[in-house]
Design an enzyme around this catalytic site. Structure first.
Site, short mmCIF file in Angstrom:
data_model
loop_
_atom_site.label_atom_id
_atom_site.label_comp_id
_atom_site.label_asym_id
_atom_site.label_seq_id
_atom_site.Cartn_x
_atom_site.Cartn_y
_atom_site.Cartn_z
N ASP A 87 -10.62 -25.78 64.39
CA ASP A 87 -10.61 -25.80 62.92
C ASP A 87 -11.18 -27.08 62.29
O ASP A 87 -10.55 -27.65 61.37
CB ASP A 87 -9.18 -25.58 62.41
CG ASP A 87 -8.62 -24.22 62.81
OD1 ASP A 87 -9.31 -23.46 63.50
OD2 ASP A 87 -7.46 -23.92 62.43
N LYS A 185 -9.75 -16.76 63.35
CA LYS A 185 -8.34 -16.36 63.45
C LYS A 185 -7.71 -16.45 62.06
O LYS A 185 -8.23 -17.14 61.19
CB LYS A 185 -7.60 -17.30 64.42
CG LYS A 185 -7.63 -18.75 63.95
CD LYS A 185 -6.95 -19.69 64.88
CE LYS A 185 -6.99 -21.11 64.36
NZ LYS A 185 -6.28 -21.32 63.10
N CYS A 230 -2.58 -25.95 64.47
CA CYS A 230 -3.52 -25.19 65.32
C CYS A 230 -3.59 -25.75 66.75
O CYS A 230 -3.54 -25.01 67.73
CB CYS A 230 -4.90 -25.18 64.69
SG CYS A 230 -6.04 -24.17 65.63
C1 VGL Z 1 -3.76 -24.89 60.10
C2 VGL Z 1 -2.23 -25.01 58.41
C3 VGL Z 1 -2.68 -23.81 57.91
C4 VGL Z 1 -4.36 -25.50 61.31
C5 VGL Z 1 -4.21 -23.69 59.62
O1 VGL Z 1 -5.48 -25.11 61.68
O2 VGL Z 1 -3.74 -26.42 61.89
N1 VGL Z 1 -2.77 -25.54 59.51
N2 VGL Z 1 -3.66 -23.16 58.53
#
Ligand code: VGL
Ligand code: ZN
Length: 282
Positions: A87, A185, A230
Protein backbone atom coordinates in the site's frame (compact mmCIF):
# COMPACT_ATOMS: atom_id res chain seq x y z
CA UNK A 1 -0.46 -36.73 -1.33
CA UNK A 2 -1.82 -33.99 -3.47
CA UNK A 3 0.30 -33.29 -6.55
CA UNK A 4 -0.20 -30.58 -9.09
CA UNK A 5 -0.55 -31.70 -12.68
CA UNK A 6 2.88 -30.29 -13.43
CA UNK A 7 4.23 -32.20 -10.44
CA UNK A 8 2.84 -35.50 -11.70
CA UNK A 9 4.13 -35.14 -15.24
CA UNK A 10 7.52 -34.11 -13.91
CA UNK A 11 7.51 -37.20 -11.71
CA UNK A 12 6.52 -39.49 -14.55
CA UNK A 13 9.32 -38.51 -16.88
CA UNK A 14 11.84 -41.25 -17.66
CA UNK A 15 14.85 -41.22 -15.36
CA UNK A 16 17.74 -39.41 -16.98
CA UNK A 17 21.14 -41.03 -17.61
CA UNK A 18 22.44 -38.49 -15.08
CA UNK A 19 20.45 -40.25 -12.36
CA UNK A 20 23.45 -41.73 -10.48
CA UNK A 21 25.62 -38.66 -10.78
CA UNK A 22 22.89 -36.52 -9.27
CA UNK A 23 21.96 -38.88 -6.47
CA UNK A 24 22.71 -36.36 -3.73
CA UNK A 25 20.46 -33.76 -5.25
CA UNK A 26 17.71 -36.30 -5.87
CA UNK A 27 17.85 -37.28 -2.20
CA UNK A 28 17.46 -33.64 -1.26
CA UNK A 29 14.18 -33.49 -3.19
CA UNK A 30 12.83 -36.66 -1.60
CA UNK A 31 11.27 -39.59 -3.42
CA UNK A 32 9.12 -37.46 -5.69
CA UNK A 33 11.69 -36.01 -8.07
CA UNK A 34 13.20 -38.75 -10.17
CA UNK A 35 15.13 -36.44 -12.37
CA UNK A 36 17.58 -33.91 -11.15
CA UNK A 37 17.49 -30.31 -12.32
CA UNK A 38 20.52 -29.25 -14.33
CA UNK A 39 22.65 -26.12 -14.25
CA UNK A 40 24.28 -24.38 -11.30
CA UNK A 41 22.85 -25.69 -8.10
CA UNK A 42 22.00 -23.94 -4.86
CA UNK A 43 24.16 -24.70 -1.83
CA UNK A 44 23.09 -27.08 0.93
CA UNK A 45 21.26 -24.43 2.96
CA UNK A 46 19.40 -23.35 -0.17
CA UNK A 47 18.36 -26.91 -0.89
CA UNK A 48 17.17 -27.38 2.67
CA UNK A 49 15.04 -24.25 2.42
CA UNK A 50 13.66 -25.36 -0.93
CA UNK A 51 12.78 -28.76 0.48
CA UNK A 52 10.83 -27.21 3.32
CA UNK A 53 9.10 -24.81 0.93
CA UNK A 54 8.18 -27.82 -1.18
CA UNK A 55 6.59 -29.44 1.81
CA UNK A 56 4.62 -26.27 2.53
CA UNK A 57 3.52 -25.91 -1.06
CA UNK A 58 3.26 -29.46 -2.38
CA UNK A 59 4.62 -28.01 -5.58
CA UNK A 60 7.64 -30.02 -6.58
CA UNK A 61 7.73 -28.80 -10.14
CA UNK A 62 7.96 -25.18 -9.04
CA UNK A 63 10.79 -25.92 -6.61
CA UNK A 64 12.67 -27.87 -9.25
CA UNK A 65 12.36 -25.07 -11.76
CA UNK A 66 13.66 -22.59 -9.18
CA UNK A 67 16.62 -24.90 -8.57
CA UNK A 68 17.29 -25.04 -12.33
CA UNK A 69 17.54 -21.28 -12.36
CA UNK A 70 20.80 -21.74 -10.52
CA UNK A 71 22.91 -20.30 -7.77
CA UNK A 72 21.96 -16.86 -6.48
CA UNK A 73 23.80 -13.67 -7.26
CA UNK A 74 25.58 -12.02 -4.36
CA UNK A 75 23.23 -9.71 -2.50
CA UNK A 76 20.12 -11.43 -3.82
CA UNK A 77 17.64 -12.96 -1.39
CA UNK A 78 16.89 -16.55 -2.35
CA UNK A 79 14.51 -17.21 -5.20
CA UNK A 80 11.91 -18.97 -3.04
CA UNK A 81 11.19 -15.70 -1.19
CA UNK A 82 8.92 -12.83 -2.24
CA UNK A 83 8.93 -9.20 -1.17
CA UNK A 84 5.42 -7.87 -0.50
CA UNK A 85 5.26 -4.08 -0.78
CA UNK A 86 2.13 -2.96 1.02
CA UNK A 87 0.00 0.00 0.00
CA UNK A 88 2.60 2.65 -0.98
CA UNK A 89 -0.27 4.88 -2.13
CA UNK A 90 -0.93 8.61 -2.03
CA UNK A 91 -3.76 8.43 0.55
CA UNK A 92 -1.13 7.20 3.02
CA UNK A 93 1.47 9.84 2.13
CA UNK A 94 1.93 13.16 3.96
CA UNK A 95 -0.92 15.36 2.70
CA UNK A 96 -3.08 12.31 1.94
CA UNK A 97 -6.44 11.68 3.59
CA UNK A 98 -5.06 8.95 5.88
CA UNK A 99 -1.52 10.23 6.12
CA UNK A 100 1.02 7.94 7.74
CA UNK A 101 3.80 9.97 9.41
CA UNK A 102 6.96 9.61 7.28
CA UNK A 103 5.05 7.49 4.75
CA UNK A 104 7.07 8.88 1.84
CA UNK A 105 10.37 7.98 3.51
CA UNK A 106 9.91 4.30 2.72
CA UNK A 107 9.98 4.81 -1.05
CA UNK A 108 13.78 4.97 -1.61
CA UNK A 109 14.35 2.27 1.01
CA UNK A 110 11.89 -0.07 -0.72
CA UNK A 111 13.34 0.70 -4.17
CA UNK A 112 16.78 -0.43 -2.97
CA UNK A 113 15.36 -3.46 -1.19
CA UNK A 114 13.32 -4.64 -4.16
CA UNK A 115 16.44 -4.92 -6.32
CA UNK A 116 17.48 -7.82 -4.10
CA UNK A 117 14.31 -9.84 -4.72
CA UNK A 118 13.53 -11.79 -7.87
CA UNK A 119 9.90 -11.96 -6.75
CA UNK A 120 7.98 -8.81 -5.83
CA UNK A 121 4.27 -8.33 -5.19
CA UNK A 122 2.80 -4.83 -4.80
CA UNK A 123 -0.50 -4.33 -3.00
CA UNK A 124 -3.06 -1.57 -3.37
CA UNK A 125 -5.81 -0.77 -0.90
CA UNK A 126 -8.71 -0.45 -3.33
CA UNK A 127 -12.03 0.60 -1.83
CA UNK A 128 -15.28 1.35 -3.65
CA UNK A 129 -16.89 4.74 -2.80
CA UNK A 130 -18.94 4.44 0.42
CA UNK A 131 -16.81 1.55 1.72
CA UNK A 132 -17.83 0.11 5.10
CA UNK A 133 -14.48 1.05 6.67
CA UNK A 134 -15.09 4.75 6.01
CA UNK A 135 -16.43 6.82 8.93
CA UNK A 136 -18.47 8.73 6.34
CA UNK A 137 -20.51 5.56 5.71
CA UNK A 138 -21.70 5.48 9.35
CA UNK A 139 -23.95 8.40 10.34
CA UNK A 140 -22.65 10.17 13.44
CA UNK A 141 -19.29 8.38 13.42
CA UNK A 142 -15.90 10.09 13.34
CA UNK A 143 -12.66 8.82 11.80
CA UNK A 144 -10.73 6.61 14.24
CA UNK A 145 -13.89 5.60 16.12
CA UNK A 146 -14.42 1.87 16.41
CA UNK A 147 -17.64 0.37 15.06
CA UNK A 148 -18.98 -3.12 15.49
CA UNK A 149 -19.65 -4.58 12.05
CA UNK A 150 -21.10 -8.06 11.33
CA UNK A 151 -17.57 -9.54 11.20
CA UNK A 152 -16.33 -7.78 14.35
CA UNK A 153 -14.72 -4.55 15.53
CA UNK A 154 -13.63 -2.19 12.78
CA UNK A 155 -11.69 1.07 13.13
CA UNK A 156 -13.39 3.68 10.97
CA UNK A 157 -11.10 5.66 8.69
CA UNK A 158 -11.28 8.83 6.67
CA UNK A 159 -12.21 8.05 3.05
CA UNK A 160 -9.03 6.75 1.40
CA UNK A 161 -7.76 4.73 -1.56
CA UNK A 162 -11.01 5.01 -3.48
CA UNK A 163 -10.81 2.92 -6.66
CA UNK A 164 -9.41 4.93 -9.54
CA UNK A 165 -8.75 8.06 -7.45
CA UNK A 166 -5.43 9.89 -7.09
CA UNK A 167 -5.20 8.67 -3.48
CA UNK A 168 -5.30 5.05 -4.65
CA UNK A 169 -2.35 5.46 -7.03
CA UNK A 170 1.00 3.96 -6.15
CA UNK A 171 3.69 6.57 -5.39
CA UNK A 172 5.20 7.73 -8.66
CA UNK A 173 8.76 7.33 -7.39
CA UNK A 174 8.28 3.67 -6.63
CA UNK A 175 10.77 2.13 -9.03
CA UNK A 176 10.21 -1.63 -9.15
CA UNK A 177 9.75 -2.46 -12.83
CA UNK A 178 10.30 -6.18 -12.20
CA UNK A 179 7.34 -6.48 -9.78
CA UNK A 180 5.17 -9.29 -11.13
CA UNK A 181 1.83 -8.86 -9.40
CA UNK A 182 -0.20 -5.86 -8.26
CA UNK A 183 -2.74 -7.26 -5.85
CA UNK A 184 -5.77 -5.14 -4.97
CA UNK A 185 -7.69 -5.68 -1.76
CA UNK A 186 -10.55 -4.14 0.20
CA UNK A 187 -12.78 -4.00 -2.88
CA UNK A 188 -15.80 -5.68 -1.22
CA UNK A 189 -18.02 -2.84 -0.05
CA UNK A 190 -18.91 -4.30 3.35
CA UNK A 191 -15.64 -5.99 4.30
CA UNK A 192 -12.27 -4.38 4.96
CA UNK A 193 -8.98 -6.10 4.17
CA UNK A 194 -5.76 -4.93 5.75
CA UNK A 195 -4.25 -8.31 4.93
CA UNK A 196 -3.11 -9.18 1.43
CA UNK A 197 -4.19 -12.80 2.10
CA UNK A 198 -7.51 -12.88 3.99
CA UNK A 199 -10.19 -10.21 4.28
CA UNK A 200 -11.33 -8.88 7.67
CA UNK A 201 -14.22 -11.38 7.82
CA UNK A 202 -11.50 -13.97 8.45
CA UNK A 203 -12.82 -16.15 5.62
CA UNK A 204 -12.63 -14.53 2.19
CA UNK A 205 -9.31 -15.14 0.43
CA UNK A 206 -7.60 -12.80 -2.00
CA UNK A 207 -5.88 -15.63 -3.90
CA UNK A 208 -2.36 -14.56 -2.91
CA UNK A 209 -1.48 -17.72 -0.96
CA UNK A 210 -2.28 -19.93 -3.95
CA UNK A 211 -0.41 -17.61 -6.31
CA UNK A 212 2.72 -17.78 -4.16
CA UNK A 213 2.48 -21.55 -3.69
CA UNK A 214 2.09 -22.19 -7.39
CA UNK A 215 5.28 -20.24 -7.90
CA UNK A 216 7.19 -22.31 -5.32
CA UNK A 217 7.47 -19.38 -2.89
CA UNK A 218 7.62 -20.36 0.77
CA UNK A 219 8.65 -17.18 2.55
CA UNK A 220 7.57 -13.56 2.42
CA UNK A 221 9.26 -10.33 3.45
CA UNK A 222 6.78 -7.55 4.12
CA UNK A 223 7.35 -3.78 3.97
CA UNK A 224 5.35 -0.62 3.22
CA UNK A 225 2.36 1.02 4.89
CA UNK A 226 1.17 0.77 7.49
CA UNK A 227 3.26 -1.31 9.91
CA UNK A 228 0.37 -1.78 12.35
CA UNK A 229 -2.32 -2.60 9.77
CA UNK A 230 -1.59 -3.85 6.25
CA UNK A 231 1.98 -4.95 7.00
CA UNK A 232 1.16 -6.66 10.31
CA UNK A 233 -2.03 -8.38 9.15
CA UNK A 234 -0.31 -9.59 5.99
CA UNK A 235 2.63 -11.02 7.94
CA UNK A 236 0.31 -12.64 10.51
CA UNK A 237 -1.83 -14.27 7.83
CA UNK A 238 1.30 -15.44 6.01
CA UNK A 239 2.28 -17.34 9.17
CA UNK A 240 -1.26 -18.69 9.57
CA UNK A 241 -1.12 -20.00 5.99
CA UNK A 242 2.22 -21.76 6.44
CA UNK A 243 4.70 -19.23 5.04
CA UNK A 244 7.79 -17.96 6.80
CA UNK A 245 7.33 -14.22 7.36
CA UNK A 246 9.68 -11.34 8.07
CA UNK A 247 8.87 -7.64 8.49
CA UNK A 248 11.56 -5.20 7.39
CA UNK A 249 10.99 -2.50 9.97
CA UNK A 250 12.92 0.42 8.48
CA UNK A 251 10.99 -0.06 5.22
CA UNK A 252 7.63 0.48 7.03
CA UNK A 253 5.87 3.36 8.78
CA UNK A 254 2.96 3.15 11.22
CA UNK A 255 -0.39 4.86 11.81
CA UNK A 256 -0.26 4.06 15.55
CA UNK A 257 -3.79 4.69 16.80
CA UNK A 258 -5.11 3.33 20.13
CA UNK A 259 -1.90 1.42 20.87
CA UNK A 260 -2.06 -0.36 17.52
CA UNK A 261 1.68 -0.38 16.86
CA UNK A 262 2.78 -1.97 20.13
CA UNK A 263 0.03 -4.56 19.93
CA UNK A 264 0.87 -5.39 16.30
CA UNK A 265 4.55 -6.02 17.14
CA UNK A 266 3.52 -8.20 20.08
CA UNK A 267 1.11 -10.27 17.99
CA UNK A 268 3.72 -10.66 15.27
CA UNK A 269 6.37 -11.70 17.78
CA UNK A 270 4.19 -14.40 19.27
CA UNK A 271 3.17 -15.67 15.80
CA UNK A 272 6.81 -16.16 14.78
CA UNK A 273 7.12 -13.20 12.42
CA UNK A 274 10.79 -12.20 12.23
CA UNK A 275 11.65 -8.50 12.57
CA UNK A 276 14.76 -7.20 10.82
CA UNK A 277 16.28 -4.04 9.41
CA UNK A 278 17.05 -3.94 5.70
CA UNK A 279 20.80 -3.78 6.46
CA UNK A 280 20.56 -7.12 8.28
CA UNK A 281 19.08 -9.01 5.34
CA UNK A 282 21.14 -11.63 3.60
C1 VGL B 1 -4.61 0.41 5.87
C2 VGL B 1 -5.97 1.56 7.30
C3 VGL B 1 -7.00 1.47 6.40
C4 VGL B 1 -3.27 -0.16 5.58
C5 VGL B 1 -5.63 0.30 4.96
O1 VGL B 1 -2.98 -0.43 4.40
O2 VGL B 1 -2.46 -0.32 6.52
N1 VGL B 1 -4.77 1.02 7.03
N2 VGL B 1 -6.82 0.83 5.24
ZN1 ZN C 1 -8.22 0.84 3.69
Amino acid sequence: MDHTREGSSYRNRAPSPMFAANAVLIASFGAHAERAPTGDLPNRAGRRKMRSNCRATNDFAAAASIARRGARDPGMIDATAALIVADVQYSFMPGGSLAVPGGDEVVPIINALAKRFANVVLTQDWHPPGHGSFASSHPGAQPFDTAVLPYGAQILWPDHCVQGSEGARLHRNLDIPHAQLVLRKGYHKDVDSYSAFIEADGITRTGLASYLRERGIGSVYVCGLATDFCVAWTALDARKLGFAATVIEDACRAIDTQGSLASAWERMRSAGVARVRSTELH
